[in-house]
Motif scaffolding. Sequence first.
Motif, PDB file in Angstrom:
ATOM      1  N   THR A  64      96.165  57.347   9.737  1.00 51.27           N
ATOM      2  CA  THR A  64      96.238  55.923   9.412  1.00 51.27           C
ATOM      3  C   THR A  64      95.115  55.149  10.093  1.00 51.27           C
ATOM      4  N   CYS A  65      94.853  55.477  11.350  1.00 44.76           N
ATOM      5  CA  CYS A  65      93.776  54.811  12.083  1.00 44.76           C
ATOM      6  C   CYS A  65      92.416  55.088  11.442  1.00 44.76           C
ATOM      7  N   LEU A  66      92.214  56.341  11.020  1.00 44.21           N
ATOM      8  CA  LEU A  66      90.946  56.689  10.374  1.00 44.21           C
ATOM      9  C   LEU A  66      90.761  55.938   9.074  1.00 44.21           C
ATOM     10  N   ILE A  67      91.827  55.848   8.298  1.00 40.16           N
ATOM     11  CA  ILE A  67      91.733  55.127   7.021  1.00 40.16           C
ATOM     12  C   ILE A  67      91.447  53.656   7.273  1.00 40.16           C
ATOM     13  N   GLY A  68      92.114  53.095   8.288  1.00 41.97           N
ATOM     14  CA  GLY A  68      91.862  51.689   8.612  1.00 41.97           C
ATOM     15  C   GLY A  68      90.440  51.450   9.066  1.00 41.97           C
ATOM     16  N   ASN A 103      75.528  53.382   2.143  1.00 38.32           N
ATOM     17  CA  ASN A 103      75.237  54.480   3.061  1.00 38.32           C
ATOM     18  C   ASN A 103      75.639  54.138   4.492  1.00 38.32           C
ATOM     19  N   ARG A 104      75.367  52.918   4.906  1.00 35.93           N
ATOM     20  CA  ARG A 104      75.752  52.526   6.264  1.00 35.93           C
ATOM     21  C   ARG A 104      77.282  52.524   6.407  1.00 35.93           C
ATOM     22  N   SER A 105      77.975  52.104   5.366  1.00 34.27           N
ATOM     23  CA  SER A 105      79.438  52.138   5.413  1.00 34.27           C
ATOM     24  C   SER A 105      79.951  53.566   5.523  1.00 34.27           C
ATOM     25  N   MET A 106      79.402  54.461   4.687  1.00 37.92           N
ATOM     26  CA  MET A 106      79.828  55.854   4.740  1.00 37.92           C
ATOM     27  C   MET A 106      79.413  56.504   6.054  1.00 37.92           C
ATOM     28  N   PHE A 107      78.266  56.108   6.577  1.00 40.27           N
ATOM     29  CA  PHE A 107      77.821  56.622   7.869  1.00 40.27           C
ATOM     30  C   PHE A 107      78.828  56.271   8.967  1.00 40.27           C
ATOM     31  N   LYS A 108      79.338  55.063   8.933  1.00 41.54           N
ATOM     32  CA  LYS A 108      80.336  54.638   9.920  1.00 41.54           C
ATOM     33  C   LYS A 108      81.647  55.394   9.743  1.00 41.54           C
ATOM     34  N   ASN A 167      81.970  58.472   8.474  1.00 42.39           N
ATOM     35  CA  ASN A 167      81.735  59.823   8.970  1.00 42.39           C
ATOM     36  C   ASN A 167      81.681  59.848  10.494  1.00 42.39           C
ATOM     37  N   ASP A 168      81.041  58.842  11.075  1.00 39.85           N
ATOM     38  CA  ASP A 168      80.931  58.788  12.527  1.00 39.85           C
ATOM     39  C   ASP A 168      82.300  58.595  13.176  1.00 39.85           C
ATOM     40  N   THR A 169      83.159  57.798  12.531  1.00 44.40           N
ATOM     41  CA  THR A 169      84.509  57.589  13.048  1.00 44.40           C
ATOM     42  C   THR A 169      85.311  58.882  13.030  1.00 44.40           C
ATOM     43  N   VAL A 170      85.230  59.609  11.925  1.00 43.32           N
ATOM     44  CA  VAL A 170      85.934  60.892  11.823  1.00 43.32           C
ATOM     45  C   VAL A 170      85.372  61.884  12.832  1.00 43.32           C
ATOM     46  N   ASP A 171      84.059  61.890  12.973  1.00 45.00           N
ATOM     47  CA  ASP A 171      83.420  62.820  13.898  1.00 45.00           C
ATOM     48  C   ASP A 171      83.864  62.557  15.335  1.00 45.00           C
ATOM     49  N   LEU A 194      79.810  65.268   4.828  1.00 46.22           N
ATOM     50  CA  LEU A 194      78.625  66.122   4.875  1.00 46.22           C
ATOM     51  C   LEU A 194      77.417  65.422   5.473  1.00 46.22           C
ATOM     52  N   GLY A 195      77.388  64.098   5.394  1.00 48.57           N
ATOM     53  CA  GLY A 195      76.316  63.351   6.045  1.00 48.57           C
ATOM     54  C   GLY A 195      75.083  63.176   5.183  1.00 48.57           C
ATOM     55  N   SER A 196      73.909  63.195   5.824  1.00 55.37           N
ATOM     56  CA  SER A 196      72.639  62.864   5.179  1.00 55.37           C
ATOM     57  C   SER A 196      72.330  63.783   4.009  1.00 55.37           C
ATOM     58  N   SER A 197      71.814  63.172   2.944  1.00 53.38           N
ATOM     59  CA  SER A 197      71.428  63.929   1.764  1.00 53.38           C
ATOM     60  C   SER A 197      70.535  63.040   0.898  1.00 53.38           C
ATOM     61  N   THR A 198      70.125  63.565  -0.226  1.00 59.85           N
ATOM     62  CA  THR A 198      69.453  62.809  -1.275  1.00 59.85           C
ATOM     63  C   THR A 198      70.115  63.178  -2.594  1.00 59.85           C
ATOM     64  N   VAL A 199      69.715  62.503  -3.661  1.00 61.34           N
ATOM     65  CA  VAL A 199      70.292  62.847  -4.957  1.00 61.34           C
ATOM     66  C   VAL A 199      69.984  64.300  -5.294  1.00 61.34           C
TER      67      VAL A 199
END
Length: 285
Positions: A22-26, A50-55, A57-61, A163-168
């Motif tokens: 629940t905390c992670l989802i929040g 990307n910055r949102s997804m980066f945050k 991923n960083d939270t989960v990490d 998975l983190g950093s990538s390109t199309v």
Amino acid sequence: MHKTEISHNQNPAYGQRALRLTCLIGAAALATGCATVSNPSPDDPWESYNRSMFKINDTVDRALLKPIATGYDQLMPDPAQNCVRNIFSNLGDVWSAANSFLQARGHDFFNTLGRVLFNTTMGLGGCIDVASMNGANRIPNDLGVTLGVWGLDAGPYVVLPFLGSSTVRDGTGTAVSFVTDISNTTAILAIDNVPLRNSVLGLQVVDARANLLDADQLVNEIALDRYSFIRDAYLQRRNAMVNSRRNGVSAPDYTDDKLPDYSDDDLPDYSDPADQPAQSGQPAN
């Protein structure tokens, strides 16, 4: 059924996992709503997402992967860590060799295939990187690089969930690997014993994260903006990998050019019997 529900509800570990999820989802929802970039970088037109997804991923990490990897790094002896890392690297070399073949880079293909055979046999299943000890260094390769060699443009930078950093282009390569089940995890996924297979996959993830602990600390110390630093480093590295192969740059030559010359060019010519040395016990003419 009633007993099962009661046991789940009264299980403290179950409640802790639910609370953590629940905390992670929040935190993910909060991060998604906060990051907005009005003037994104030309290489990163999706920077707000990307910055949102980066945050996320960083939270989960920080909540899950990094603590486990830190404990693994502290408790596991270095020789054991090196053995595990070398085994997974040896499996990855099989995938690298396949991509070198797809790129028509025969020299890289045979060198990498030789590494696999050498480490698998002489290195006790890959536990010891005997090939690197003898000068045959790794040649990392993957499907994203192969697509780049084939002429596909990298496309915008994108941060993938978990998975983190990538390109199309790299993301396409990752998706193709998942769909076709052909990647550096193919041998692991082929294990029929599900608990064993999942344990090995988990060990691979933890080992990979533990291998990045020093780099993670370095980024924290020198980077003013973690996101930009990681993005730029990733793009530079991937571009260098693709361009080196597009331009026909060969893999390192593992031959030793300093070996002595044992040719007979400087030996005396004994074709004339008079020039031949005297045999033992016989005087020379």
